[in-house]
Motif scaffolding. Structure first.
Motif, PDB file in Angstrom:
ATOM      1  N   LYS A 130     -11.462 -25.014  50.386  1.00 31.40           N
ATOM      2  CA  LYS A 130     -11.275 -24.986  48.933  1.00 31.40           C
ATOM      3  C   LYS A 130     -11.733 -23.654  48.361  1.00 31.40           C
ATOM      4  CE  LYS A 130     -11.724 -29.755  47.360  1.00 31.40           C
ATOM      5  NZ  LYS A 130     -12.589 -30.677  46.627  1.00 31.40           N
ATOM      6  N   GLY A 131     -12.872 -23.168  48.828  1.00 28.07           N
ATOM      7  CA  GLY A 131     -13.376 -21.873  48.356  1.00 28.07           C
ATOM      8  C   GLY A 131     -12.439 -20.737  48.695  1.00 28.07           C
ATOM      9  N   LYS A 132     -11.912 -20.755  49.910  1.00 28.55           N
ATOM     10  CA  LYS A 132     -10.988 -19.708  50.323  1.00 28.55           C
ATOM     11  C   LYS A 132      -9.682 -19.780  49.540  1.00 28.55           C
ATOM     12  CE  LYS A 132     -12.872 -19.186  54.958  1.00 28.55           C
ATOM     13  NZ  LYS A 132     -12.633 -19.333  56.390  1.00 28.55           N
ATOM     14  N   ILE A 133      -9.219 -20.991  49.288  1.00 29.41           N
ATOM     15  CA  ILE A 133      -7.992 -21.157  48.508  1.00 29.41           C
ATOM     16  C   ILE A 133      -8.208 -20.660  47.086  1.00 29.41           C
ATOM     17  CG2 ILE A 133      -6.480 -22.887  47.458  1.00 29.41           C
ATOM     18  CD1 ILE A 133      -6.685 -24.448  50.091  1.00 29.41           C
ATOM     19  N   GLY A 134      -9.371 -20.953  46.510  1.00 29.47           N
ATOM     20  CA  GLY A 134      -9.681 -20.458  45.168  1.00 29.47           C
ATOM     21  C   GLY A 134      -9.724 -18.943  45.125  1.00 29.47           C
ATOM     22  N   ALA A 135     -10.315 -18.331  46.146  1.00 30.50           N
ATOM     23  CA  ALA A 135     -10.373 -16.866  46.204  1.00 30.50           C
ATOM     24  C   ALA A 135      -8.972 -16.278  46.323  1.00 30.50           C
ATOM     25  CB  ALA A 135     -11.243 -16.422  47.376  1.00 30.50           C
ATOM     26  N   LEU A 136      -8.133 -16.890  47.154  1.00 27.20           N
ATOM     27  CA  LEU A 136      -6.761 -16.411  47.298  1.00 27.20           C
ATOM     28  C   LEU A 136      -5.975 -16.572  46.004  1.00 27.20           C
ATOM     29  CD1 LEU A 136      -5.774 -17.625  50.869  1.00 27.20           C
ATOM     30  CD2 LEU A 136      -6.051 -15.278  50.095  1.00 27.20           C
ATOM     31  N   LYS A 137      -6.217 -17.679  45.304  1.00 27.61           N
ATOM     32  CA  LYS A 137      -5.522 -17.913  44.035  1.00 27.61           C
ATOM     33  C   LYS A 137      -5.906 -16.841  43.018  1.00 27.61           C
ATOM     34  CE  LYS A 137      -4.869 -21.281  40.375  1.00 27.61           C
ATOM     35  NZ  LYS A 137      -5.242 -22.585  39.855  1.00 27.61           N
ATOM     36  N   SER A 138      -7.201 -16.554  42.896  1.00 26.77           N
ATOM     37  CA  SER A 138      -7.619 -15.530  41.939  1.00 26.77           C
ATOM     38  C   SER A 138      -7.099 -14.155  42.349  1.00 26.77           C
ATOM     39  CB  SER A 138      -9.136 -15.513  41.796  1.00 26.77           C
ATOM     40  OG  SER A 138      -9.746 -15.099  42.989  1.00 26.77           O
ATOM     41  N   LEU A 139      -7.038 -13.900  43.648  1.00 27.31           N
ATOM     42  CA  LEU A 139      -6.508 -12.620  44.125  1.00 27.31           C
ATOM     43  C   LEU A 139      -5.027 -12.487  43.787  1.00 27.31           C
ATOM     44  CD1 LEU A 139      -7.083 -10.026  45.745  1.00 27.31           C
ATOM     45  CD2 LEU A 139      -6.407 -11.286  47.783  1.00 27.31           C
ATOM     46  N   THR A 140      -4.256 -13.541  43.985  1.00 27.24           N
ATOM     47  CA  THR A 140      -2.826 -13.470  43.662  1.00 27.24           C
ATOM     48  C   THR A 140      -2.615 -13.326  42.163  1.00 27.24           C
ATOM     49  OG1 THR A 140      -2.686 -15.893  43.671  1.00 27.24           O
ATOM     50  CG2 THR A 140      -2.054 -14.752  45.680  1.00 27.24           C
ATOM     51  N   ILE A 141      -3.453 -13.946  41.346  1.00 22.21           N
ATOM     52  CA  ILE A 141      -3.350 -13.781  39.892  1.00 22.21           C
ATOM     53  C   ILE A 141      -3.649 -12.336  39.519  1.00 22.21           C
ATOM     54  CG2 ILE A 141      -4.448 -14.400  37.699  1.00 22.21           C
ATOM     55  CD1 ILE A 141      -4.706 -17.257  38.828  1.00 22.21           C
ATOM     56  N   ASP A 142      -4.688 -11.759  40.123  1.00 20.30           N
ATOM     57  CA  ASP A 142      -5.019 -10.361  39.850  1.00 20.30           C
ATOM     58  C   ASP A 142      -3.894  -9.426  40.291  1.00 20.30           C
ATOM     59  OD1 ASP A 142      -7.429 -11.130  38.805  1.00 20.30           O
ATOM     60  OD2 ASP A 142      -8.586 -10.665  40.625  1.00 20.30           O
ATOM     61  N   ILE A 143      -3.298  -9.706  41.439  1.00 20.05           N
ATOM     62  CA  ILE A 143      -2.182  -8.885  41.917  1.00 20.05           C
ATOM     63  C   ILE A 143      -1.006  -8.995  40.950  1.00 20.05           C
ATOM     64  CG2 ILE A 143      -0.412  -8.696  43.723  1.00 20.05           C
ATOM     65  CD1 ILE A 143      -2.618  -9.369  45.756  1.00 20.05           C
ATOM     66  N   GLY A 144      -0.714 -10.202  40.474  1.00 19.55           N
ATOM     67  CA  GLY A 144       0.373 -10.392  39.503  1.00 19.55           C
ATOM     68  C   GLY A 144       0.118  -9.621  38.218  1.00 19.55           C
ATOM     69  N   ASN A 145      -1.127  -9.656  37.727  1.00 17.05           N
ATOM     70  CA  ASN A 145      -1.464  -8.908  36.512  1.00 17.05           C
ATOM     71  C   ASN A 145      -1.299  -7.413  36.733  1.00 17.05           C
ATOM     72  OD1 ASN A 145      -2.074 -11.257  35.143  1.00 17.05           O
ATOM     73  ND2 ASN A 145      -4.252 -11.155  35.624  1.00 17.05           N
ATOM     74  N   GLU A 146      -1.737  -6.928  37.888  1.00 18.40           N
ATOM     75  CA  GLU A 146      -1.612  -5.501  38.198  1.00 18.40           C
ATOM     76  C   GLU A 146      -0.147  -5.089  38.305  1.00 18.40           C
ATOM     77  OE1 GLU A 146      -2.841  -1.626  38.880  1.00 18.40           O
ATOM     78  OE2 GLU A 146      -4.013  -3.344  38.217  1.00 18.40           O
ATOM     79  N   VAL A 147       0.686  -5.942  38.905  1.00 18.96           N
ATOM     80  CA  VAL A 147       2.116  -5.637  39.027  1.00 18.96           C
ATOM     81  C   VAL A 147       2.754  -5.561  37.642  1.00 18.96           C
ATOM     82  CG1 VAL A 147       4.317  -6.623  39.781  1.00 18.96           C
ATOM     83  CG2 VAL A 147       2.411  -6.515  41.367  1.00 18.96           C
ATOM     84  N   ARG A 148       2.412  -6.495  36.757  1.00 18.32           N
ATOM     85  CA  ARG A 148       2.965  -6.461  35.401  1.00 18.32           C
ATOM     86  C   ARG A 148       2.522  -5.191  34.665  1.00 18.32           C
ATOM     87  NH1 ARG A 148       2.550 -11.905  36.165  1.00 18.32           N
ATOM     88  NH2 ARG A 148       0.376 -12.103  35.532  1.00 18.32           N
ATOM     89  N   TYR A 149       1.251  -4.821  34.829  1.00 17.68           N
ATOM     90  CA  TYR A 149       0.747  -3.604  34.184  1.00 17.68           C
ATOM     91  C   TYR A 149       1.478  -2.367  34.710  1.00 17.68           C
ATOM     92  CZ  TYR A 149      -2.334   0.308  33.180  1.00 17.68           C
ATOM     93  OH  TYR A 149      -2.817   1.517  32.798  1.00 17.68           O
ATOM     94  N   GLN A 150       1.628  -2.276  36.037  1.00 20.26           N
ATOM     95  CA  GLN A 150       2.316  -1.130  36.638  1.00 20.26           C
ATOM     96  C   GLN A 150       3.780  -1.088  36.203  1.00 20.26           C
ATOM     97  OE1 GLN A 150       1.049   1.335  38.514  1.00 20.26           O
ATOM     98  NE2 GLN A 150      -1.014   0.505  38.460  1.00 20.26           N
ATOM     99  N   ASP A 151       4.407  -2.259  36.074  1.00 17.21           N
ATOM    100  CA  ASP A 151       5.801  -2.316  35.647  1.00 17.21           C
ATOM    101  C   ASP A 151       5.944  -1.769  34.228  1.00 17.21           C
ATOM    102  OD1 ASP A 151       8.577  -3.076  35.977  1.00 17.21           O
ATOM    103  OD2 ASP A 151       8.151  -4.723  34.572  1.00 17.21           O
ATOM    104  N   ARG A 152       5.028  -2.188  33.321  1.00 17.59           N
ATOM    105  CA  ARG A 152       5.063  -1.669  31.954  1.00 17.59           C
ATOM    106  C   ARG A 152       4.856  -0.156  31.939  1.00 17.59           C
ATOM    107  NH1 ARG A 152       0.589  -4.205  29.494  1.00 17.59           N
ATOM    108  NH2 ARG A 152       0.511  -5.791  31.080  1.00 17.59           N
ATOM    109  N   LEU A 153       3.925   0.312  32.760  1.00 12.17           N
ATOM    110  CA  LEU A 153       3.641   1.740  32.828  1.00 12.17           C
ATOM    111  C   LEU A 153       4.864   2.512  33.313  1.00 12.17           C
ATOM    112  CD1 LEU A 153       1.330   3.831  32.516  1.00 12.17           C
ATOM    113  CD2 LEU A 153       0.881   3.492  34.939  1.00 12.17           C
ATOM    114  N   LEU A 154       5.510   2.019  34.360  1.00  8.63           N
ATOM    115  CA  LEU A 154       6.693   2.699  34.893  1.00  8.63           C
ATOM    116  C   LEU A 154       7.860   2.671  33.909  1.00  8.63           C
ATOM    117  CD1 LEU A 154       6.596   1.628  38.623  1.00  8.63           C
ATOM    118  CD2 LEU A 154       6.163   3.893  37.688  1.00  8.63           C
ATOM    119  N   ARG A 155       8.006   1.564  33.188  1.00  6.44           N
ATOM    120  CA  ARG A 155       9.078   1.512  32.181  1.00  6.44           C
ATOM    121  C   ARG A 155       8.822   2.529  31.079  1.00  6.44           C
ATOM    122  NH1 ARG A 155      11.985  -4.011  31.831  1.00  6.44           N
ATOM    123  NH2 ARG A 155      11.409  -4.910  33.835  1.00  6.44           N
TER     124      ARG A 155
END
Length: 118
Positions: free
Chosen positions: A40-65
């Motif tokens: 459960k702890g590892k799954i929670g860590a992976l979930k937060s990591l994927t959310i952070d990656i998604g936020n970073e991708v959206r930020y980079q996409d806005r920057l590139l646009r």
């Protein structure tokens, strides 16, 4: 006896009568619970990591646009400027190009003198 479920082979634990092995069964259950909590702890860590990656991708996409829009505007500005220079060169006043060249050379010479005397 080996069984197959969904393409995976597994060996079922032998069913024993309750008695002295009940303690080992409780130990297995406790270990299973502990491992489930770790999972459960590892799954929670992976979930937060994927959310952070998604936020970073959206930020980079806005920057590139934004960069893409800036480059489009700059390209339009440059093409308009080049068209004006070409029109100026094609006009009947060829002296304008000579004056512009002399002006640019004078500006660079003045800048050279200013930087050299510092």
């Amino acid at each position: 006896m080996r069984r197959t479920q969904g393409g995976y082979s597994y060996q079922p634990l032998p069913q024993q009568a309750p008695g002295p092995s009940n303690a080992s069964h409780d130990a297995l259950e406790e270990e299973n619970e502990r491992m489930a909590e770790e999972l459960k702890g590892k799954i929670g860590a992976l979930k937060s990591l994927t959310i952070d990656i998604g936020n970073e991708v959206r930020y980079q996409d806005r920057l590139l646009r934004g960069i893409d829009e800036d480059m489009d505007r700059t390209g339009g500005f440059m093409s308009n400027t080049i068209n004006r220079v070409v029109r100026l060169g094609k006009g009947g006043h060829r002296n304008y190009m000579c004056y512009m060249f002399l002006f640019v050379m004078a500006v660079f010479f003045v800048l050279y003198l200013i930087l050299k005397l510092r």
